[in-house]
Every structure is written in C-alpha cells, then in structure tokens.
Design a protein around this motif. Structure first.
Motif, short mmCIF file in Angstrom:
data_model
loop_
_atom_site.label_atom_id
_atom_site.label_comp_id
_atom_site.label_asym_id
_atom_site.label_seq_id
_atom_site.Cartn_x
_atom_site.Cartn_y
_atom_site.Cartn_z
N LEU A 1 -52.18 11.25 1.31
CA LEU A 1 -52.13 12.17 2.44
C LEU A 1 -52.30 11.42 3.75
CD1 LEU A 1 -54.36 15.08 1.04
CD2 LEU A 1 -51.89 14.83 0.87
N THR A 2 -51.84 12.04 4.81
CA THR A 2 -52.03 11.47 6.14
C THR A 2 -53.47 11.72 6.59
OG1 THR A 2 -51.30 13.51 7.19
CG2 THR A 2 -49.61 11.87 6.67
N PRO A 3 -53.96 10.96 7.56
CA PRO A 3 -55.33 11.21 8.05
C PRO A 3 -55.55 12.64 8.53
CG PRO A 3 -54.54 9.09 8.83
CD PRO A 3 -53.37 9.75 8.16
N LYS A 4 -54.56 13.23 9.16
CA LYS A 4 -54.72 14.61 9.62
C LYS A 4 -54.86 15.57 8.44
CE LYS A 4 -52.49 18.05 12.58
NZ LYS A 4 -51.31 18.33 13.45
N GLU A 5 -54.11 15.36 7.39
CA GLU A 5 -54.20 16.23 6.21
C GLU A 5 -55.52 16.03 5.48
OE1 GLU A 5 -49.39 16.34 5.22
OE2 GLU A 5 -50.73 14.97 4.15
N ILE A 6 -56.04 14.81 5.45
CA ILE A 6 -57.32 14.57 4.79
C ILE A 6 -58.44 15.29 5.53
CG2 ILE A 6 -58.99 12.79 4.19
CD1 ILE A 6 -56.70 10.88 3.73
N VAL A 7 -58.41 15.26 6.85
CA VAL A 7 -59.44 15.96 7.63
C VAL A 7 -59.35 17.46 7.40
CG1 VAL A 7 -60.25 16.42 9.96
CG2 VAL A 7 -59.56 14.12 9.33
N ARG A 8 -58.16 18.00 7.27
CA ARG A 8 -58.02 19.43 6.98
C ARG A 8 -58.55 19.78 5.60
NH1 ARG A 8 -52.03 21.33 9.25
NH2 ARG A 8 -52.55 21.22 11.47
N CYS A 9 -58.34 18.91 4.63
CA CYS A 9 -58.85 19.18 3.27
C CYS A 9 -60.36 19.15 3.22
CB CYS A 9 -58.27 18.15 2.30
SG CYS A 9 -56.50 18.32 1.98
#
Length: 715
Positions: free
Chosen positions: A182-190
């Motif tokens: 995942l991208t860093p933005k997607e990891i933060v959302r998860c």
C-alpha cells in the motif's frame, strides 16, 4: 486363607498387594501383613490410591471393577503395558480367575481382567456409556483434525461448517508484507480501523523507506513526526524534500528525531527549513550515511562538512549545490576523508579556482559524476583535475602520461572561464565519459570539442546549447566519431550557425537518437523528413506504437507547416504490403461414403472460416514540439496514433492540410481573392467537425462521412 492369598500375590511380583478387610464380628482378628519395602511398597501405594473413597467425593465415575460398598478391591494398575495387556492365563489373574464364590464372599480381592486372550491388543474399546446409540459397539466416529469432513458410523461423509478467521490467524510477517504494497496514504487510513490495526500500521518494518515527494504538501507535521519517531530504528531511506512544515519540529524536537533515526543510509532534506544544530546532530548520529542531499540549504556550512568527513566514512554521493555558506575548503575535507565518494554535485560553489581541491580529486580518482556548473573553475584547475601537477610528457604523442579518469558524467555548463586551452585536456583522459554538458561556455570552439568527442566512444548525452562559435563542421565530425553509434541525446539549441548541412549527416549516421533539440537554429523541413525516414526504418509490429524520438524545432524560421505535416503523416503511415487484408481459410469437411468417413477439400464440401484480421502499427513515432499555433494539432495527432487510431489520425492530418492551404490562399491578393476566402471559410468549417475516434479506414475512403458539430477540439 486370606493371608495365604495375599502372600501368593506379593510373591508373584505381577500385582499390587491388597489391604485386608476388617474382621467380622465374632471372628478372630487377622494377622497384619509385614511392612513392605521398595517395589512392593510402591505397588501397595498405587492400589490404595486407585481404590480410595476420595474418588467418589470428587464425582469421578466408578469403573466396573470397583465395589460401591467401599470394600477393598485390586486395581489393574501396573508399571508396564505388558503386564496389563498380557495373556490372562499368565498375567495378573493367573490362578485367581477361578476363585470360588466362597472366597469372594469371605472378603478376598477380586481381579478385573481387561481384554481378551489376544496378546497383541493395543487399544481399549470406548466405554458403553459414551458410545453412540445408533452405532454398533465396535464402530467409532472418525474425525480428522483440521478438516470439516466427518465420517459417521455408516461410512458416509458429513460436512460441518468450519470457522476460520483469515486475518487474525495469519502470521504477523505476512500481514506486514501485505500492507507493504500500500501507499503511505493508504496505510495511514488503514490505521483508523481499530487499535490493533493502528499498532500494525505504524510498525517500523513498514516505514523503512519514507519518501514524502508525493504527499509532502498534504500531510501535517504531527502525523509526519509520528511516523518518523515510530519507525526511527527501521528507517534507512529518509526523503523529506520540500517538507517545510517540519521547521518548528526540527527546532524544538530535533534532538528527538536524531535520537530515533540512527540507521539512515539515504538522507535528503532539499528545500527544508532545518536549523544548523539539528542538521549537525543528525550527521553525528548516522555514521552509515551513503547519500546526502542538502541542496539549497543556507544552514549548511563548512562545520557540517567537517562532521561528515569525521563521521560518514561510507559516503558515496554528496549534493551541496546552491549552498551559499560552503566553499571548497569544507569540500576538500570530505574528499580526503571519504574514500568511497563517487558523486559530487557542487554547483554554484565558490573556490574551484583553487588548484588544491582539484589536485585532491586527481589523486583520489574515484569520482564518476562531477557537477561544477556556474562555478569559477578555470583552465588551470581543469587541467589539474585531468592531468595533475607536472605530469610526465610522452615524446611521441606529446600527451601527459597519467592514469585515465573514471569520470562518466561531467557538467561544467555556464563556466565562463573555461576556454579551448583547458577543455582540450579532456581528450584521451576520459575514455568512459557518457554525459557531457558544456552549454553556455561561450569561449569554446569546434577545435577543442572535436578533439574530445573523437576520444570518447561511449558518449551518449551531449549538451552544447547556446555556443555561438560552433558550426556545421562539428556535427559532421560528430557523425564520423566512434560515439555516433551510441549517441541518444543531442542539444544544439540556439546555435545560430548550425543548419541542414551538418544535421542531415548526423541524422543519417546516428541511428540511436532519442532526443534532438534544434530550437532556434537554421534547420529546415529537410531535417524533419530525414528524421521521419530514420524512425520508419525502425520497423512495424502488431503492438501499439510508442515515442521513439523527441524533436524540438520551436522558433526555427525555416520549418514550415509542410514539414510538420510530413512528420504527422509518417507517424500514421503503414506500408501497402502490411495493410490489413481479410484472409479466408478453408476448413475440410468429412463426407460419409460407404459407411466410412472420407476427407475432402473440394468446393462443394469446403466451409469458410471467419476472416482473421491483423493490424500493424509503427514500432516508434516522433513526438514533435513546434510552433505554438500548430502544437495543439500535433499533440492531438500523436494521442490518436499512440492509442492505435491511425484512420482517425489520417483524417485529422488531411483536414489540417486543407485548412492550412485554404488559409494561405486566402492571404494572397489578386482577382480570385474572394473565391479563395470563401474556400478558406468552408475548409475551416469542415475542420471544426469533431470526427469519431473509432472511424475505420473504409469510412473516409469511400463511405459517407458523418460528423457532429460541437466546437473545435484541436485548434
């Protein structure tokens, strides 16, 4: 009698001793057995435990062989399996199995025999109270562990529902590997799913590489600070380019960041607002740094260079371009201490007129890339870099005898002090040179440049923009040089003396060209036609085309719309021999003759298979940057060719040509000017039509063209 029986059992050594019962009223008390020792004592203790009344108090189910009246009985507990499952005739029950009821009634111990006479029995049947009611006594239910299939007593499969928690049962290593895609933005959302996901998403193993180049303007300083400090020991690549929001964090929490990140290998803070103390502290705590990019930071001084020289012995790349508070004194320490330095970028750094740092670079001879653009480098310092101080001269060739330099890329553009005397020192000393940038070195002429290109067979990128003294003779010599087979990028923009004579020779011999910038030169449409022929020779195939050559001819007064149309037509050109023709295949049919099947391919029994259509496209096309009035048409034509719509591209080319011819006729004077203007208006109205993207070849060749208005999408 009881005493004799107890003595026999003890002497046999195969059973546990029994405890004599209390004498009945009116009887003579029995004599107590002697005190036992060793193994006999152990057997006696085991018998007492197995027949103790405490088992009843613990609600344990009674076995069949025990007495419910709490009288003494002998258990089959033994120390070896052979004694428990042996033959009844020779085992524990040996002479006791035939005891008379009279002896049993008199209080003697009774033995429970387990199993039959088969000495090889290794299993115990399930107790009767636990057996299924519908199953025979000798059949048991078999359940395979970890499977959802159950075999019942009748031998039929019964499927039961299996409960599986896929994510929670997965090992943490696999979870981390999945989240790593995942991208860093997607990891933060998860991380907002739950507390467990929050801890998992901020695991340091996911943030060993922090690159904020894609989201630096959309992340807050607090969130970025949390990521850096949480993954501190794991971070190896830290790219904070452009993160100006961390200015306050570096100022007040710089010590915390430096303490958390101690294993960084690649570090880039270009464009950041970081104070001097925090930056020096970061260099002190990261001794394994190999790549440092502090370009454009005014807080970087010679003290930082001193710390890097003392701490970062593994340094390979250093970028200090546009650092106004650094000079060659600080860089000299880094060059002398870091023996693995391969890449030094020091654009706009003062002090390169000092020959001492150039002498250090010559002695080390480890640099593969050297960027000195807009510096005060002189002919003497450039000679010191190439041949050193007082080299030995070969009497036959009149050349210095020095080891060749390992330089692959050299950038000295906008170094006004460099002339032919210093630049000629590169000849025969940089055989591995691949990239050379000498733009805006206005004192250079054809003589020194020809000497260098003839001795650099690996030169693939050559940039000589805005050289007033360069002529067509340089391009002719470049076409004959050994590097003509590998040359990919050439920039001769704003070289006013270059025209078709030299460029045509270059296009004929340099077959691997990928980028050609001829802006503001004297080239004409002939060069565009030759470039189109060069790209067409690269072949055709069934895959969609891709850009193979980029040409820039902006502000070339000799380039007309006819030359631009030649490039557009060549991009969508397919040879007549490769044009799609429907092919019909004949399928053999079988006829039954005389009870047998015979194969026949005659016209009466043959069947036609569906037509196979194969489309061919150019392997590579030209991407053109031309006059701004024609650029939108060129861009639209290139888009259609790249997506495979050759028919639509040809239709656009034809309409644009009609429009340009009508416009030229309308601009001419004379008796027929009114008629020409009317034809120009009709051509322009036709050109405004938005043709269908999926227009096939037969539509505009012989069919009726249907178009819809709605505004021009090209001009």
């Amino acid at each position: 009698m009881a005493s004799t029986l107890a003595d026999d059992i003890i002497s046999s050594g195969t059973a546990s001793p029994v405890t004599p019962t209390s004498p009945a009223p009116g009887q003579i008390p029995m004599e107590q057995p002697p005190k036992l020792k060793g193994r006999r004592r152990l057997l006696q203790n085991l018998q007492r435990m197995s027949s103790s009344p405490s088992l009843v108090r613990r609600t344990r189910s009674l076995s069949t062989g025990y007495q419910r009246d709490r009288k003494a009985s002998l258990s089959c507990v033994s120390l070896s399996p052979a004694q428990c499952w042996a033959d009844p005739a020779t085992s524990l029950s040996g002479g006791l199995e035939t005891a008379s009821p009279t002896s049993a009634a008199s209080g003697n111990a009774r033995i429970r025999v387990i199993g039959s006479g088969n000495a090889s029995q290794t299993t115990v049947p399930l107790p009767a109270d636990m057996r299924p009611a519908s199953a025979p006594r000798n059949v048991q239910a078999e359940i395979s562990e970890g499977d959802a299939t159950t075999v019942n007593a009748q031998g039929k499969n019964q499927y039961t529902k299996r409960t599986l928690d896929f994510w929670n049962d997965m090992p943490n290593e696999i979870k981390t590997k999945i989240l790593g895609y995942l991208t860093p933005k997607e990891i933060v959302r998860c991380s907002l799913v739950s507390k467990a996901w929050h801890n998992m998403c901020f695991d340091g193993q996911l943030w060993y590489q922090i690159d904020t180049s894609e989201f630096y303007s959309r992340i807050s300083s607090g969130a970025l600070m949390k990521i850096i400090t949480t993954a501190g020991p794991f971070v190896r690549d830290l790219n904070l380019r452009g993160c100006v929001q961390l200015r306050e964090k570096w100022l007040f929490e710089g010590e915390h960041i430096s303490s958390a990140c101690r294993n960084v290998v690649n570090f880039s803070v270009e464009g950041c607002r970081i104070d001097k103390v925090s930056l020096n502290g970061f260099f002190l705590r990261n001794a394994s740094l190999k790549y440092i990019n502090v370009s454009g930071l005014s807080t970087v001084t010679n003290s930082a260079m001193k710390i890097i020289a003392q701490t970062c012995s593994q340094l390979e790349t250093l970028n200090v371009s546009w650092c106004s508070n650094i000079d060659t004194k600080g860089l000299k320490r880094v060059v002398e201490s870091c023996s693995k330095l391969r890449d030094l970028r020091a654009g706009e750094i003062t002090g390169f007129d000092d020959e001492s740092i150039m002498e250090s670079l010559f002695e080390k001879n480890t640099l593969e890339r050297l960027v000195l653009h807009r510096t005060d480098v002189t002919d003497e310092s450039l000679k010191m870099l190439m041949v050193g101080r007082d080299p030995e001269i070969d009497v036959l060739t009149d050349r210095p005898i020095v080891p060749p330099r390992v330089l692959r890329h050299l950038d000295i553009h906008q170094c006004a002090s460099v002339t032919d005397a210093g630049f000629r020192s590169l000849a025969h000393n940089v055989p591995a040179l691949q990239g050379l940038q000498i733009s805006q070195c206005t004192e250079l002429t054809d003589d020194s440049i020809v000497d260098v290109i003839q001795t650099t067979p690996k030169l693939s990128h050559f940039d000589m923009e805005d050289l007033d003294n360069v002529t067509n003779n340089l391009l002719v010599e470049l076409a004959k040089s050994p590097c003509s087979d590998v040359l990919e990028h050439l920039n001769v923009s704003y070289c006013d003396s270059i025209g078709d004579i030299g460029m045509l020779q270059l296009l004929k011999h340099c077959r691997q060209l990928r980028t050609l910038e001829m802006d503001n030169t004297r080239v004409s449409d002939l060069c565009l036609m030759e470039a189109s022929s060069l790209v067409r020779k690269r072949g055709y195939g069934t895959d969609l085309p891709k850009v193979g050559l980029r040409i820039v001819v902006f502000d070339c007064i000799n380039v007309t719309w006819a030359g631009v149309r030649e490039v557009l037509s060549s991009n969508a050109y397919i040879p007549r021999s490769l044009k799609t023709q429907p092919t019909v295949t004949v399928k053999e049919s079988t006829n039954r003759v005389g009870g047998a099947y015979s194969s026949s391919s005659s016209s009466s029994s043959a069947s036609l298979a569906p037509a196979a259509v194969v489309s061919y496209y150019p392997k590579e096309i030209i991407e053109l940057k031309c006059f701004h009035g024609w650029q939108m048409t060129a861009n639209e034509h290139t888009k259609r060719v790249l997506r495979g719509s050759l028919a639509s591209a040809n239709n656009l080319d034809r309409k644009w040509a009609d429009y340009m011819m009508a416009t030229e006729e309308a601009g001419a004077g004379g008796a027929n000017a009114r008629r020409r203007r009317r034809r120009a208006r009709e051509a322009e109205r036709l050109y405004q039509f938005d043709e269908e993207e999926d227009l096939s070849l037969d539509v505009y060749v012989g069919g009726r063209r249907r178009a819809r208005s709605g505004g021009c999408t090209v001009m």
